[in-house]
Design a protein around this motif. Structure first.
Motif, PDB file in Angstrom:
ATOM      1  N   LYS A 140       0.952  -0.712  -0.029  1.00 44.97           N
ATOM      2  CA  LYS A 140       0.055   0.232   0.394  1.00 44.97           C
ATOM      3  C   LYS A 140       1.049   1.408  -0.307  1.00 44.97           C
ATOM      4  CE  LYS A 140      -4.158  -1.317  -0.246  1.00 44.97           C
ATOM      5  NZ  LYS A 140      -5.451  -1.161  -1.130  1.00 44.97           N
ATOM      6  N   TYR A 141       2.516   1.409   0.828  1.00 43.34           N
ATOM      7  CA  TYR A 141       2.683   2.606   0.631  1.00 43.34           C
ATOM      8  C   TYR A 141       3.299   2.521  -0.578  1.00 43.34           C
ATOM      9  CZ  TYR A 141       7.044   5.556   2.200  1.00 43.34           C
ATOM     10  OH  TYR A 141       8.044   6.127   2.464  1.00 43.34           O
ATOM     11  N   PHE A 142       3.495   1.988  -1.253  1.00 44.17           N
ATOM     12  CA  PHE A 142       3.978   1.848  -2.764  1.00 44.17           C
ATOM     13  C   PHE A 142       3.018   1.965  -4.306  1.00 44.17           C
ATOM     14  CE2 PHE A 142       8.090   0.034  -0.088  1.00 44.17           C
ATOM     15  CZ  PHE A 142       8.810   0.841  -0.598  1.00 44.17           C
ATOM     16  N   LYS A 143       2.211   2.094  -3.140  1.00 39.36           N
ATOM     17  CA  LYS A 143       1.089   2.412  -4.687  1.00 39.36           C
ATOM     18  C   LYS A 143       0.204   0.496  -5.175  1.00 39.36           C
ATOM     19  CE  LYS A 143       0.890   7.080  -4.174  1.00 39.36           C
ATOM     20  NZ  LYS A 143       1.324   7.513  -2.665  1.00 39.36           N
ATOM     21  N   ILE A 144       0.846  -0.019  -4.616  1.00 38.08           N
ATOM     22  CA  ILE A 144       0.665  -1.140  -5.534  1.00 38.08           C
ATOM     23  C   ILE A 144      -1.024  -2.215  -5.175  1.00 38.08           C
ATOM     24  CG2 ILE A 144       1.532  -3.968  -5.802  1.00 38.08           C
ATOM     25  CD1 ILE A 144       4.492  -3.096  -5.108  1.00 38.08           C
ATOM     26  N   ARG A 145      -1.352  -1.857  -5.694  1.00 41.91           N
ATOM     27  CA  ARG A 145      -3.198  -3.003  -5.745  1.00 41.91           C
ATOM     28  C   ARG A 145      -2.960  -4.360  -4.761  1.00 41.91           C
ATOM     29  NH1 ARG A 145      -6.632  -3.503 -10.937  1.00 41.91           N
ATOM     30  NH2 ARG A 145      -7.175  -6.156 -10.341  1.00 41.91           N
ATOM     31  N   VAL A 146      -4.083  -4.124  -3.705  1.00 43.99           N
ATOM     32  CA  VAL A 146      -3.780  -5.676  -3.332  1.00 43.99           C
ATOM     33  C   VAL A 146      -5.152  -5.753  -3.728  1.00 43.99           C
ATOM     34  CG1 VAL A 146      -3.549  -6.617  -0.649  1.00 43.99           C
ATOM     35  CG2 VAL A 146      -2.190  -4.777  -1.435  1.00 43.99           C
ATOM     36  N   ASP A 147      -5.024  -7.340  -3.797  1.00 38.56           N
ATOM     37  CA  ASP A 147      -6.862  -7.527  -4.546  1.00 38.56           C
ATOM     38  C   ASP A 147      -7.576  -8.679  -3.125  1.00 38.56           C
ATOM     39  OD1 ASP A 147      -7.290  -6.582  -6.925  1.00 38.56           O
ATOM     40  OD2 ASP A 147      -5.756  -7.881  -8.002  1.00 38.56           O
ATOM     41  N   LYS A 148      -6.572  -8.906  -2.373  1.00 36.76           N
ATOM     42  CA  LYS A 148      -7.721 -10.155  -1.514  1.00 36.76           C
ATOM     43  C   LYS A 148      -6.424  -9.242   0.301  1.00 36.76           C
ATOM     44  CE  LYS A 148      -9.814 -13.600  -3.752  1.00 36.76           C
ATOM     45  NZ  LYS A 148     -10.851 -14.907  -4.274  1.00 36.76           N
ATOM     46  N   PHE A 149      -7.197  -9.754   1.523  1.00 34.76           N
ATOM     47  CA  PHE A 149      -5.980  -9.991   2.636  1.00 34.76           C
ATOM     48  C   PHE A 149      -7.135 -10.576   3.589  1.00 34.76           C
ATOM     49  CE2 PHE A 149      -4.168  -9.988   6.296  1.00 34.76           C
ATOM     50  CZ  PHE A 149      -3.235  -8.805   6.158  1.00 34.76           C
ATOM     51  N   GLU A 165       0.609  -2.116 -10.299  1.00 32.23           N
ATOM     52  CA  GLU A 165       1.229  -3.945  -9.927  1.00 32.23           C
ATOM     53  C   GLU A 165       2.366  -4.015  -9.448  1.00 32.23           C
ATOM     54  OE1 GLU A 165       0.350  -6.290 -13.976  1.00 32.23           O
ATOM     55  OE2 GLU A 165      -1.298  -5.740 -14.237  1.00 32.23           O
ATOM     56  N   PHE A 166       2.728  -5.098  -9.190  1.00 33.82           N
ATOM     57  CA  PHE A 166       3.932  -5.385  -8.508  1.00 33.82           C
ATOM     58  C   PHE A 166       4.713  -5.270  -9.479  1.00 33.82           C
ATOM     59  CE2 PHE A 166       6.795  -8.863  -7.236  1.00 33.82           C
ATOM     60  CZ  PHE A 166       7.114  -8.192  -5.701  1.00 33.82           C
ATOM     61  N   ARG A 167       4.359  -6.121 -10.080  1.00 28.06           N
ATOM     62  CA  ARG A 167       6.270  -6.271 -11.421  1.00 28.06           C
ATOM     63  C   ARG A 167       6.156  -4.355 -12.199  1.00 28.06           C
ATOM     64  NH1 ARG A 167       2.856  -9.161 -17.048  1.00 28.06           N
ATOM     65  NH2 ARG A 167       0.736  -7.770 -16.257  1.00 28.06           N
ATOM     66  N   SER A 168       5.350  -3.816 -12.542  1.00 32.20           N
ATOM     67  CA  SER A 168       5.591  -2.623 -12.235  1.00 32.20           C
ATOM     68  C   SER A 168       6.298  -1.367 -11.777  1.00 32.20           C
ATOM     69  CB  SER A 168       4.439  -1.422 -13.049  1.00 32.20           C
ATOM     70  OG  SER A 168       4.084  -1.060 -11.919  1.00 32.20           O
ATOM     71  N   LYS A 169       6.657  -2.201 -10.399  1.00 34.27           N
ATOM     72  CA  LYS A 169       7.624  -1.237  -9.812  1.00 34.27           C
ATOM     73  C   LYS A 169       9.554  -1.191  -9.736  1.00 34.27           C
ATOM     74  CE  LYS A 169       3.764   1.000  -7.889  1.00 34.27           C
ATOM     75  NZ  LYS A 169       3.468   2.483  -8.456  1.00 34.27           N
ATOM     76  N   PRO A 170      10.142  -0.563  -9.395  1.00 31.07           N
ATOM     77  CA  PRO A 170      11.857  -0.200  -9.750  1.00 31.07           C
ATOM     78  C   PRO A 170      11.302  -1.819  -8.086  1.00 31.07           C
ATOM     79  CG  PRO A 170      10.778   1.866  -8.971  1.00 31.07           C
ATOM     80  CD  PRO A 170       9.465   0.973  -8.692  1.00 31.07           C
ATOM     81  N   ALA A 171      12.766  -2.644  -8.542  1.00 35.71           N
ATOM     82  CA  ALA A 171      13.231  -3.987  -7.626  1.00 35.71           C
ATOM     83  C   ALA A 171      13.207  -3.586  -6.406  1.00 35.71           C
ATOM     84  CB  ALA A 171      14.194  -4.361  -8.305  1.00 35.71           C
ATOM     85  N   TRP A 172      14.182  -2.374  -5.940  1.00 38.93           N
ATOM     86  CA  TRP A 172      13.878  -2.206  -4.564  1.00 38.93           C
ATOM     87  C   TRP A 172      12.641  -2.209  -3.952  1.00 38.93           C
ATOM     88  CZ3 TRP A 172      12.010   2.094  -1.900  1.00 38.93           C
ATOM     89  CH2 TRP A 172      11.825   3.587  -2.888  1.00 38.93           C
ATOM     90  N   GLN A 173      12.215  -1.729  -4.548  1.00 38.78           N
ATOM     91  CA  GLN A 173      10.319  -1.708  -3.635  1.00 38.78           C
ATOM     92  C   GLN A 173       9.844  -2.712  -3.686  1.00 38.78           C
ATOM     93  OE1 GLN A 173       7.793   1.225  -5.684  1.00 38.78           O
ATOM     94  NE2 GLN A 173       8.875   2.621  -5.312  1.00 38.78           N
ATOM     95  N   ARG A 174       9.632  -3.490  -4.304  1.00 35.32           N
ATOM     96  CA  ARG A 174       9.232  -5.163  -4.784  1.00 35.32           C
ATOM     97  C   ARG A 174      10.098  -5.715  -3.600  1.00 35.32           C
ATOM     98  NH1 ARG A 174      11.202  -6.845  -9.733  1.00 35.32           N
ATOM     99  NH2 ARG A 174      10.980  -5.453 -10.250  1.00 35.32           N
ATOM    100  N   LEU A 175      11.488  -5.546  -3.839  1.00 32.43           N
ATOM    101  CA  LEU A 175      11.872  -5.837  -2.505  1.00 32.43           C
ATOM    102  C   LEU A 175      11.806  -6.011  -1.359  1.00 32.43           C
ATOM    103  CD1 LEU A 175      14.383  -7.703  -1.416  1.00 32.43           C
ATOM    104  CD2 LEU A 175      16.097  -5.672  -1.510  1.00 32.43           C
ATOM    105  N   ILE A 176      11.290  -4.534  -0.609  1.00 35.97           N
ATOM    106  CA  ILE A 176      10.671  -4.538   0.508  1.00 35.97           C
ATOM    107  C   ILE A 176       9.593  -5.208   0.950  1.00 35.97           C
ATOM    108  CG2 ILE A 176      10.821  -2.099   1.853  1.00 35.97           C
ATOM    109  CD1 ILE A 176      12.054  -0.392   0.832  1.00 35.97           C
ATOM    110  N   VAL A 177       8.623  -5.135  -0.378  1.00 38.82           N
ATOM    111  CA  VAL A 177       7.170  -5.947  -0.177  1.00 38.82           C
ATOM    112  C   VAL A 177       7.445  -6.701   0.266  1.00 38.82           C
ATOM    113  CG1 VAL A 177       4.687  -5.876  -1.464  1.00 38.82           C
ATOM    114  CG2 VAL A 177       6.168  -3.968  -1.751  1.00 38.82           C
TER     115      VAL A 177
END
Length: 448
Positions: A30-39, A101-113
């Motif tokens: 959420k912090y990196f504005k990635i959509r989360v469909d389910k929790f 989308e997750f895959r559109s974000k920089p690698a360092w953001q995906r790593l933190i996620v």
């Protein structure tokens, strides 16, 4: 009833830890504005088949995210849009990635996620151990208080301990807290040894290389116990002790013909009389009292002892408790690493070193004890963090490896590769689950 309490402890503890772990991923996304469909806490499908038996016990959509409680009580998940996991494959991600989308974000953001869940479990463990230290302090038995020496179990005798030994050093160094005798640093260490005072002579007792396996075989942790004088503390209602008239503050003097001075002596005497009636003599308010007790088949009569050895407590302020709690939390990780090291070196059996939900529930115990509950939950939080960091595809650690590769190489693996790696990881995890939940319990039940 005990089984239900054990299951309730386990279910509550794991639900809290799974929820917090998934919240770590959720919050970072959420912090990196990635959509989360389910929790979801627990799975709303037959894990690991996302298209089978899809239903939830509870669900509610708030904004773009569906929050729910699944029916399959094993773990939980967040469905992060654009990420290949057990709920999405490469085919479903064939289109060009959208900005959220997750895959559109920089690698360092995906790593933190991907690290978010592990970080949350580590923080949870630190907070739990810190608050326990602040609230309860640290009760311990000073080594100097064990002045009558120890009594070894059968395994302790095989190691070389003798009744009456006084442990004066561990790995050549004096120690203050008697619980250090059971420290994983000693049990899992290399060339570890104890030094005992045996009738005025110093004798070294080495720790066997396969000691962890032998402890697992015997199902024990306390291979030596202090010789401690005691009195009756609590009598279990309806127990043989209660029916015989045993009272709090009674001091047990004899069981049959055996004289009793220390609690380990009582345990041995009762085991010798298991399933039989036995004459017990106690001292009550300075007067001898004769009782007749029916010992159960496990060699117990139903009371809790109160040791007459003097325990001490270290008290901590909140700021003082933080480094102590942090050290305790990371001590769990260090222990896990040492255990894995022994397994990889062939000094310990993987089969004997792993336990499933039944073993964990048994550790929680058949009575509700909040101190024990939070202690074990804090320990499990750190274990989950460590296990999730293992570099297995489908675990957080597997994703971290691929992301680190992308950051170093400057290009990421293909979606097809990631999907196949996910499948391999799932096969490994399912194999481990089958071994832990089915195969290993059967081996333990029917013998090696």
């Amino acid at each position: 009833m005990e089984g239900l309490i054990m299951a309730g402890n386990l279910l509550l503890g794991l639900s809290l830890l799974v929820g917090l772990h998934e919240f770590g991923h959720f919050a970072a996304a959420k912090y990196f504005k990635i959509r989360v469909d389910k929790f979801y806490i627990f799975f709303d499908f037959l894990f690991p088949l996302p298209g089978v038996m899809n239903f939830a016990l509870f669900k509610k959509k708030i904004g773009e995210t569906e929050y729910g409680l699944g029916w399959f009580p094993l773990g939980g998940y967040v469905a992060i849009h654009g990420m290949i996991d057990e709920t999405q494959d490469a085919e479903s991600l064939a289109a060009e990635p959208a900005p959220d989308e997750f895959r559109s974000k920089p690698a360092w953001q995906r790593l933190i996620v991907m690290l978010g869940g592990i970080i949350m479990n580590v923080l949870t463990g630190i907070v739990i151990f810190t608050l326990l230290t602040f609230s309860y302090g640290q009760s311990y038995l000073p080594a100097s208080e064990v002045r009558y020496g120890i009594v070894p179990s059968e395994l302790g005798q095989e190691m070389g301990f003798r009744e009456g030994d006084k442990i004066v050093k561990i790995n050549g160094r004096p120690f203050d807290d008697f619980s250090d005798v059971y420290s994983p640093d000693v049990i899992l260490g290399s060339s570890a040894y104890y030094t005992v005072d045996r009738a005025g002579q110093l004798v070294d007792v080495p720790v066997p290389i396969d000691f962890m396996d032998r402890l697992a075989d015997e199902g024990e942790q306390r291979f030596v116990q202090p010789l401690d004088p005691f009195v009756v503390d609590q009598v279990v209602p309806g127990s043989p002790a209660a029916k015989a008239g045993l009272l709090p503050q009674d001091r047990i003097l004899t069981v049959g013909s055996a004289s009793i001075r220390f609690f380990p002596e009582l345990q041995k005497a009762l085991k010798d009389q298991a399933g039989k009636p036995v004459a017990v003599r106690v001292e009550r308010a300075g007067q001898p009292v004769a009782l007749n007790v029916n010992v159960d088949d496990d060699g117990k009569i139903g009371f809790l002892p109160k040791s007459l050895l003097k325990f001490e407590t270290r008290d901590y302020g909140l700021l003082e408790a933080i480094p102590v709690g942090t050290k305790q939390a990371f001590g769990v990780v260090t222990t896990q690493m040492k255990a894995f090291g022994k397994i990889f070196r062939g000094e310990a059996s993987f089969r004997k070193s792993v336990g499933g939900p039944i073993e964990i529930a048994q550790q929680y115990g058949g009575t509700w004890d909040w101190l024990r509950f939070w202690t074990l939950t804090g320990l499990l939080s750190m274990v989950l963090a460590f296990m999730n960091l293992l570099p297995i595809p489908a675990l957080d650690g597997g994703h971290v490896v691929f992301l680190l590769y992308e950051m170093v190489a400057g290009r990421k693996p293909s979606d097809a590769f990631m999907e196949n790696a996910q499948k391999v990881g799932m096969m490994i995890i399912l194999g481990l689950m089958a071994f832990t939940l089915i195969i290993n319990p059967l081996i333990k039940a029917f013998g090696d």
